[in-house]
Design a protein around this motif. Structure first.
Motif, PDB file in Angstrom:
ATOM      1  N   GLN A 285       0.826  -1.209   0.000  1.00  0.00           N
ATOM      2  CA  GLN A 285       0.000   0.000   0.000  1.00  0.00           C
ATOM      3  C   GLN A 285       0.864   1.265   0.000  1.00  0.00           C
ATOM      4  OE1 GLN A 285      -2.233  -1.167   3.510  1.00  0.00           O
ATOM      5  NE2 GLN A 285      -4.136  -1.218   2.318  1.00  0.00           N
ATOM      6  N   ILE A 286       1.927   1.257   0.792  1.00  0.00           N
ATOM      7  CA  ILE A 286       2.838   2.405   0.829  1.00  0.00           C
ATOM      8  C   ILE A 286       3.410   2.641  -0.570  1.00  0.00           C
ATOM      9  CG2 ILE A 286       5.037   3.264   1.736  1.00  0.00           C
ATOM     10  CD1 ILE A 286       4.340   1.624   4.327  1.00  0.00           C
ATOM     11  N   ALA A 287       3.868   1.574  -1.194  1.00  0.00           N
ATOM     12  CA  ALA A 287       4.455   1.679  -2.536  1.00  0.00           C
ATOM     13  C   ALA A 287       3.415   2.166  -3.549  1.00  0.00           C
ATOM     14  CB  ALA A 287       5.040   0.334  -2.958  1.00  0.00           C
TER      15      ALA A 287
ATOM     16  N   PHE B 119       1.800  11.168  -2.257  1.00  0.00           N
ATOM     17  CA  PHE B 119       2.960  11.176  -1.386  1.00  0.00           C
ATOM     18  C   PHE B 119       2.648  11.530   0.065  1.00  0.00           C
ATOM     19  CE2 PHE B 119       4.403  12.800  -5.626  1.00  0.00           C
ATOM     20  CZ  PHE B 119       5.010  11.636  -6.054  1.00  0.00           C
ATOM     21  N   ALA B 120       1.857  12.568   0.273  1.00  0.00           N
ATOM     22  CA  ALA B 120       1.613  13.075   1.635  1.00  0.00           C
ATOM     23  C   ALA B 120       1.006  12.010   2.543  1.00  0.00           C
ATOM     24  CB  ALA B 120       0.727  14.311   1.591  1.00  0.00           C
ATOM     25  N   LYS B 121       0.316  11.055   1.966  1.00  0.00           N
ATOM     26  CA  LYS B 121      -0.301   9.990   2.770  1.00  0.00           C
ATOM     27  C   LYS B 121       0.728   9.067   3.420  1.00  0.00           C
ATOM     28  CE  LYS B 121      -4.690   9.723   0.358  1.00  0.00           C
ATOM     29  NZ  LYS B 121      -5.658   8.854  -0.315  1.00  0.00           N
TER      30      LYS B 121
ATOM     31  N   VAL C  65      13.721  14.316  -0.022  1.00  0.00           N
ATOM     32  CA  VAL C  65      12.723  13.497  -0.708  1.00  0.00           C
ATOM     33  C   VAL C  65      11.340  14.141  -0.578  1.00  0.00           C
ATOM     34  CG1 VAL C  65      11.562  11.250  -0.750  1.00  0.00           C
ATOM     35  CG2 VAL C  65      14.055  11.366  -0.525  1.00  0.00           C
ATOM     36  N   VAL C  66      10.980  14.592   0.620  1.00  0.00           N
ATOM     37  CA  VAL C  66       9.678  15.236   0.813  1.00  0.00           C
ATOM     38  C   VAL C  66       9.586  16.507  -0.037  1.00  0.00           C
ATOM     39  CG1 VAL C  66       8.190  16.445   2.477  1.00  0.00           C
ATOM     40  CG2 VAL C  66       9.200  14.224   3.072  1.00  0.00           C
ATOM     41  N   ASP C  67      10.642  17.307  -0.058  1.00  0.00           N
ATOM     42  CA  ASP C  67      10.635  18.528  -0.872  1.00  0.00           C
ATOM     43  C   ASP C  67      10.394  18.201  -2.343  1.00  0.00           C
ATOM     44  OD1 ASP C  67      11.102  20.070   1.382  1.00  0.00           O
ATOM     45  OD2 ASP C  67      13.218  20.455   0.919  1.00  0.00           O
TER      46      ASP C  67
ATOM     47  N   VAL D 239       6.675  17.586  -7.207  1.00  0.00           N
ATOM     48  CA  VAL D 239       6.004  16.678  -8.145  1.00  0.00           C
ATOM     49  C   VAL D 239       4.492  16.745  -7.942  1.00  0.00           C
ATOM     50  CG1 VAL D 239       5.725  14.256  -8.816  1.00  0.00           C
ATOM     51  CG2 VAL D 239       8.010  15.168  -8.364  1.00  0.00           C
ATOM     52  N   ALA D 240       4.047  16.758  -6.688  1.00  0.00           N
ATOM     53  CA  ALA D 240       2.613  16.829  -6.378  1.00  0.00           C
ATOM     54  C   ALA D 240       2.000  18.115  -6.913  1.00  0.00           C
ATOM     55  CB  ALA D 240       2.391  16.693  -4.878  1.00  0.00           C
TER      56      ALA D 240
END
Length: 118
Positions: free
Chosen positions: A7-9, A17-19, A44-46, A51-52
């Protein structure tokens, strides 16, 4: 929320991503083969946020074709179509390989992306 590795993948491959930020290791590495590498949770979050933002600016259509789960690894391949005003902006074939540590944290992502030539 307790998610499976698959599920994560799938959330990551689907651009949600934020989930899953809470499932990132502090030392996560995201290698987009032939393009960029992002090292550490903040980097990675940045990049996920950038991308989001793009995904919000277009209509996205993600399709997962295959998912392979093997112990602490998940591989997903599929396609992504991006359009604006009913016209295709780009089309990508992608394969993401995810590696998790023993705490079920995402440690490494290797992304292979092939963009359709116009």
């Amino acid at each position: 929320m307790s998610l499976t590795l698959q599920q994560i993948a799938e959330f990551f491959s689907g651009g949600q991503f934020a989930k899953i930020y809470q499932h990132f290791s502090d030392n996560i590495i995201w290698n987009v083969v032939g393009e960029n590498s992002f090292v550490g949770k903040k980097a990675v979050v940045d990049n996920c946020e950038q991308v989001a933002a793009y995904f919000q600016a277009v209509t996205t259509n993600f399709k997962i074709d295959n998912v392979i789960v093997d112990n602490n690894r998940v591989a997903i391949d599929g396609t992504a179509e991006f359009s604006r005003d009913g016209k295709r902006v780009s089309y990508v074939w992608a394969c993401d390989v995810y590696e998790f540590n023993d705490r079920k944290e995402l440690e490494k992502i290797t992304s292979y992306c092939i963009q359709e030539k116009k």
